[in-house]
Design a protein around this motif. Structure first.
Motif, PDB file in Angstrom:
ATOM      1  N   UNK A  40       7.312  63.993 -52.827  1.00 18.24           N
ATOM      2  CA  UNK A  40       8.563  64.616 -52.402  1.00 18.24           C
ATOM      3  C   UNK A  40       9.379  64.976 -53.628  1.00 18.24           C
ATOM      4  N   UNK A  41       9.904  66.195 -53.644  1.00 13.98           N
ATOM      5  CA  UNK A  41      10.716  66.672 -54.759  1.00 13.98           C
ATOM      6  C   UNK A  41      12.107  67.016 -54.250  1.00 13.98           C
ATOM      7  N   UNK A  42      13.119  66.558 -54.983  1.00 14.55           N
ATOM      8  CA  UNK A  42      14.506  66.780 -54.612  1.00 14.55           C
ATOM      9  C   UNK A  42      15.225  67.495 -55.747  1.00 14.55           C
ATOM     10  N   UNK A  43      15.963  68.537 -55.412  1.00 14.66           N
ATOM     11  CA  UNK A  43      16.704  69.300 -56.403  1.00 14.66           C
ATOM     12  C   UNK A  43      18.175  68.947 -56.392  1.00 14.66           C
ATOM     13  N   UNK A  44      18.804  69.111 -57.560  1.00 16.87           N
ATOM     14  CA  UNK A  44      20.229  68.816 -57.681  1.00 16.87           C
ATOM     15  C   UNK A  44      21.090  70.069 -57.641  1.00 16.87           C
ATOM     16  N   UNK A  45      20.482  71.243 -57.898  1.00 15.98           N
ATOM     17  CA  UNK A  45      21.257  72.469 -58.046  1.00 15.98           C
ATOM     18  C   UNK A  45      21.963  72.555 -59.386  1.00 15.98           C
ATOM     19  N   UNK A  46      21.770  71.542 -60.241  1.00 18.66           N
ATOM     20  CA  UNK A  46      22.399  71.490 -61.560  1.00 18.66           C
ATOM     21  C   UNK A  46      21.427  72.029 -62.610  1.00 18.66           C
ATOM     22  N   UNK A  47      21.874  72.997 -63.384  1.00 12.31           N
ATOM     23  CA  UNK A  47      21.067  73.535 -64.476  1.00 12.31           C
ATOM     24  C   UNK A  47      21.478  72.817 -65.763  1.00 12.31           C
ATOM     25  N   UNK A  48      20.524  72.172 -66.406  1.00 10.96           N
ATOM     26  CA  UNK A  48      20.832  71.437 -67.626  1.00 10.96           C
ATOM     27  C   UNK A  48      21.171  72.419 -68.737  1.00 10.96           C
ATOM     28  N   UNK A  49      22.218  72.115 -69.495  1.00 10.77           N
ATOM     29  CA  UNK A  49      22.623  73.008 -70.576  1.00 10.77           C
ATOM     30  C   UNK A  49      21.786  72.742 -71.825  1.00 10.77           C
ATOM     31  N   UNK A  50      21.911  73.628 -72.798  1.00 13.07           N
ATOM     32  CA  UNK A  50      21.034  73.576 -73.967  1.00 13.07           C
ATOM     33  C   UNK A  50      21.284  72.356 -74.849  1.00 13.07           C
ATOM     34  N   UNK A  51      22.439  71.687 -74.684  1.00 11.83           N
ATOM     35  CA  UNK A  51      22.726  70.520 -75.513  1.00 11.83           C
ATOM     36  C   UNK A  51      22.765  69.224 -74.713  1.00 11.83           C
ATOM     37  N   UNK A  74      15.161  75.273 -65.405  1.00  8.60           N
ATOM     38  CA  UNK A  74      15.900  74.145 -65.969  1.00  8.60           C
ATOM     39  C   UNK A  74      16.802  73.453 -64.956  1.00  8.60           C
ATOM     40  N   UNK A  75      16.481  73.540 -63.655  1.00  3.91           N
ATOM     41  CA  UNK A  75      17.196  72.750 -62.654  1.00  3.91           C
ATOM     42  C   UNK A  75      16.730  71.305 -62.740  1.00  3.91           C
ATOM     43  N   UNK A  76      17.675  70.367 -62.718  1.00  7.40           N
ATOM     44  CA  UNK A  76      17.355  68.945 -62.761  1.00  7.40           C
ATOM     45  C   UNK A  76      16.881  68.497 -61.379  1.00  7.40           C
ATOM     46  N   UNK A  77      15.704  67.834 -61.355  1.00  7.38           N
ATOM     47  CA  UNK A  77      15.129  67.374 -60.100  1.00  7.38           C
ATOM     48  C   UNK A  77      14.559  65.972 -60.295  1.00  7.38           C
ATOM     49  N   UNK A  78      14.239  65.316 -59.196  1.00  9.67           N
ATOM     50  CA  UNK A  78      13.492  64.066 -59.229  1.00  9.67           C
ATOM     51  C   UNK A  78      12.329  64.181 -58.255  1.00  9.67           C
ATOM     52  N   UNK A  79      11.223  63.537 -58.612  1.00 10.53           N
ATOM     53  CA  UNK A  79      10.018  63.563 -57.795  1.00 10.53           C
ATOM     54  C   UNK A  79       9.617  62.138 -57.448  1.00 10.53           C
ATOM     55  N   UNK A  80       9.304  61.914 -56.180  1.00 12.15           N
ATOM     56  CA  UNK A  80       8.860  60.611 -55.698  1.00 12.15           C
ATOM     57  C   UNK A  80       7.455  60.737 -55.143  1.00 12.15           C
ATOM     58  N   UNK A  81       6.640  59.713 -55.347  1.00 12.41           N
ATOM     59  CA  UNK A  81       5.393  59.601 -54.600  1.00 12.41           C
ATOM     60  C   UNK A  81       5.635  58.670 -53.425  1.00 12.41           C
ATOM     61  N   UNK A  82       4.910  58.892 -52.368  1.00 13.40           N
ATOM     62  CA  UNK A  82       5.117  58.082 -51.174  1.00 13.40           C
ATOM     63  C   UNK A  82       6.069  58.770 -50.221  1.00 13.40           C
ATOM     64  N   UNK A  83       6.219  58.192 -49.044  1.00 10.17           N
ATOM     65  CA  UNK A  83       7.053  58.784 -47.999  1.00 10.17           C
ATOM     66  C   UNK A  83       8.520  58.511 -48.298  1.00 10.17           C
TER      67      UNK A  83
END
Length: 218
Positions: free
Chosen positions: A151-162, A192-201
């Motif tokens: 499962x992948x979840x997005x934040x909608x936040x684009x990480x800046x260059x610094x 460059x959107x910040x996301x997190x990925x989980x394995x499992x349900x």
């Protein structure tokens, strides 16, 4: 009240003699390539009791695809030697910048610069330290993909260059409420959107309050 306290125009305390500050321990640039497991060793071990906090900023991969990493600090209390990165996308060549931060100033040296001591006489700030500041904290996630296994979840936040993402809290497995073990990865998509990925349900309600910190070097 005794000691020193420095505030900015908004009344936020920036420097005081009452608390430690996060400072840079080590930094670098690493060619991960398409390697699954990469070990990075600090030039000097970190001697804190608590492990250093690892932050990463991935460059766009060779295929302009998603980059995903899990991270684990190596060593033991008083002798943290580096960290291990697990690459979640070995189909492309990956490069990243990283730094390790600790909740104390670097060892003071030389005869110049300001030093501040706490009530115990320990140096909690000195002018030669490179301080780390948190720029944003992400706590809201939207499910982008879920097949019951990943499962992948997005934040909608684009990480800046610094900015850098905190990765060292994505190294331990956690027990799923549905049974089994979940692994967590900190992820960037091609934009460059910040996301997190989980394995499992896991679902939006299951992810709950999962903070992910972004930081900058001073």
């Amino acid at each position: 009240m005794f000691g020193l306290r420095v505030t900015n125009d908004s009344g936020v305390i920036q420097v005081s003699s009452e608390k430690p500050y996060m400072s840079l321990h080590a930094e670098g640039y690493q060619a991960i390539g398409s390697t699954y497991r990469t070990t990075i060793t600090f030039a000097q071990p970190c001697t804190t009791t608590q492990p250093p906090i690892i932050f990463i900023r991935a460059e766009r991969g060779s295929e302009s695809e998603q980059t995903s990493f899990k991270c684990g600090v190596t060593g033991s209390p008083g002798n943290w030697t580096g960290f291990v990165l697990i690459n979640g996308n070995t189909t492309q060549v990956n490069y990243l910048y990283w730094f390790a931060a600790v909740w104390r100033p670097l060892t003071a040296s030389g005869n110049y610069g300001m030093r501040i001591r706490d009530a115990n006489g320990d140096v909690c700030f000195h002018a030669s330290s490179q301080l780390i500041k948190f720029s944003r904290v992400i706590t809201s996630w939207t499910e982008l993909y879920n097949d019951g296994f990943v499962a992948t979840f997005g934040s909608g936040i684009i990480i800046s260059s610094d900015e850098y993402m905190m990765a060292s809290h994505c190294h331990t497995s956690m027990v799923s409420c549905y049974g089994g073990i979940q692994h967590i990865g900190v992820t960037l998509d091609a934009d460059a959107q910040v996301m997190v990925t989980f394995t499992g349900h896991v679902t939006n309600s299951g992810i709950g309050y999962f903070p992910l910190l972004l930081a900058k070097k001073s």
